[in-house]
Design an enzyme around this catalytic site. Structure first.
Site, PDB file in Angstrom:
ATOM      1  CE  LYS A  13     -10.505 108.026  41.076  1.00 62.43           C
ATOM      2  NZ  LYS A  13      -9.587 109.162  41.029  1.00 62.43           N
ATOM      3  CG  ASP A  69     -11.141 114.657  42.150  1.00 61.43           C
ATOM      4  OD1 ASP A  69     -11.625 113.755  42.843  1.00 61.43           O
ATOM      5  OD2 ASP A  69     -10.249 114.477  41.306  1.00 61.43           O
ATOM      6  CD  GLN A 113      -6.249 109.527  39.467  1.00 62.87           C
ATOM      7  OE1 GLN A 113      -7.458 109.393  39.292  1.00 62.87           O
ATOM      8  NE2 GLN A 113      -5.712 109.474  40.673  1.00 62.87           N
TER       9      GLN A 113
END
Ligand SMILES: NC(=O)c1ccc[n+]([C@@H]2O[C@H](COP(=O)([O-])OP(=O)(O)OC[C@H]3O[C@@H](n4cnc5c(N)ncnc54)[C@H](O)[C@@H]3O)[C@@H](O)[C@H]2O)c1
Length: 292
Positions: free
Chosen positions: A62, A129, A106
């Site tokens: 990322k 997200d 994450q």
């Protein structure tokens, strides 16, 4: 080559790498426009807790993708021994930083840490997200919101390949909060007739055989075999399992490719779309915040 009624020549292969490159190109342009207009780059902040190698690889990927597109990054890490309070305090500090347009923690968090309060700490306008219940609710009700990156990336793939969704019988395998469930919601918003299946579904094959479009996110390599797929179906394989023979999807690719019309491979299908979508979400959030 003669075809039996069950075969469909050879399936077209969905090229997620190529579509992701297009998404990244458009995102790079929008990022450059943002930087020129606002005097700073769009920003993505990540928090990695613990040393799960797969998670570390994802986060590194990322950051690489962001740097290549003109997106600034903040890279926070905590050891697996971090307490819930420590994790929450770092997330709150990231959220408070004005230059962080998107904040990503994450997942999964190491055992013993509760993801729910962490998810709630990232407000919908920085929830790159698409995990916050407000964003999930927005997608469910057809309002504007950030959708979870992987299902959003699948929608981009389906659109790119002009897969007809209104009225189509679509079967989603898997109902997880971050993949299967938002996938089903996005497809329903497009007026597909959506069936959601999961581990307790009584007869999975009976359901999957009805699908014009079959989207699989179970995390069970080789789950979907040729006999479970309707000839001419479009098959999207979201599954990724690391095995000694490399990454494996949920679909037995070679045999299903003999009956499907269009199929996404693993790797090179949905995977590249997830990171590209994350980048495009970051830049979209930057523009939305700046517009306020
Ligand atoms: N391509 C990507 O970028 C990407 C992103 C996220 C997840 N994934 C992959 O997608 C897969 C699913 O991820 P997740 O986070 O949703 O996993 P999860 O374990 O949270 O959920 C799996 C879902 O599949 C269902 N399921 C499991 N085995 C099944 C079976 N045998 N029959 C029917 N249903 C079954 C479960 O009921 C559950 O709803 C994993 O392989 C994951 O690595 C890929």
């Amino acid at each position: 080559m003669t075809q039996t009624p069950e075969t469909h020549a050879v399936a077209g292969i969905i090229d997620g790498t190529a579509v992701a490159a297009k998404v990244r190109e458009a995102t790079k342009e929008r990022a450059a426009e943002f930087t020129a207009r606002h005097g700073r780059q769009p920003g993505l902040a990540t928090l990695l807790v613990g040393d799960n190698p797969a998670s570390a690889t994802y986060v590194a990927g990322k950051h690489r993708a962001a740097a290549a597109l003109g997106i600034a990054t903040i890279d926070e890490k905590l050891p697996a021994t971090a307490t819930q309070a420590e994790v929450e305090s770092v997330v709150a500090a990231l959220v408070a930083r004005d230059e962080a347009d998107g904040v990503l923690v994450q997942m999964p968090l190491p055992d013993g840490l509760d993801p729910e309060p962490v998810i709630l700490l990232v407000p919908p306008e920085k929830d790159v997200d698409g995990f916050h219940p407000t964003n999930v609710g927005a997608i469910a009700t057809g309002l504007h919101g950030t959708a979870s990156c992987t299902p959003a990336g699948v929608m981009t793939l389906l659109d790119h390949y002009e897969v007809e969704l209104p009225g189509a019988d679509v079967v989603v395998v898997g109902r997880s909060r971050t993949v299967g469930m938002p996938m089903a919601l996005l497809l329903l918003q497009r007026n597909a007739t959506v069936t959601v299946t999961h581990l307790l579904t009584k007869d999975l094959a009976r359901a999957t055989r009805q699908a014009d479009v079959l989207v699989v996110a179970a995390g069970h390599p080789g789950l979907i075999t040729r006999d479970m797929v309707k000839p001419g179906a479009v098959v999207i394989d979201i599954g990724i399992t690391r095995t000694e023979d490399g990454l494996k999807g949920d679909v037995a690719f070679d045999e299903v490719a003999e009956v499907a019309r269009l199929i996404s491979p693993v790797p090179g299908g949905v995977g590249p779309m997830t990171i590209a979508t994350l980048m495009s979400h970051t830049v979209a959030l930057a523009w939305a915040r700046a517009g306020k």
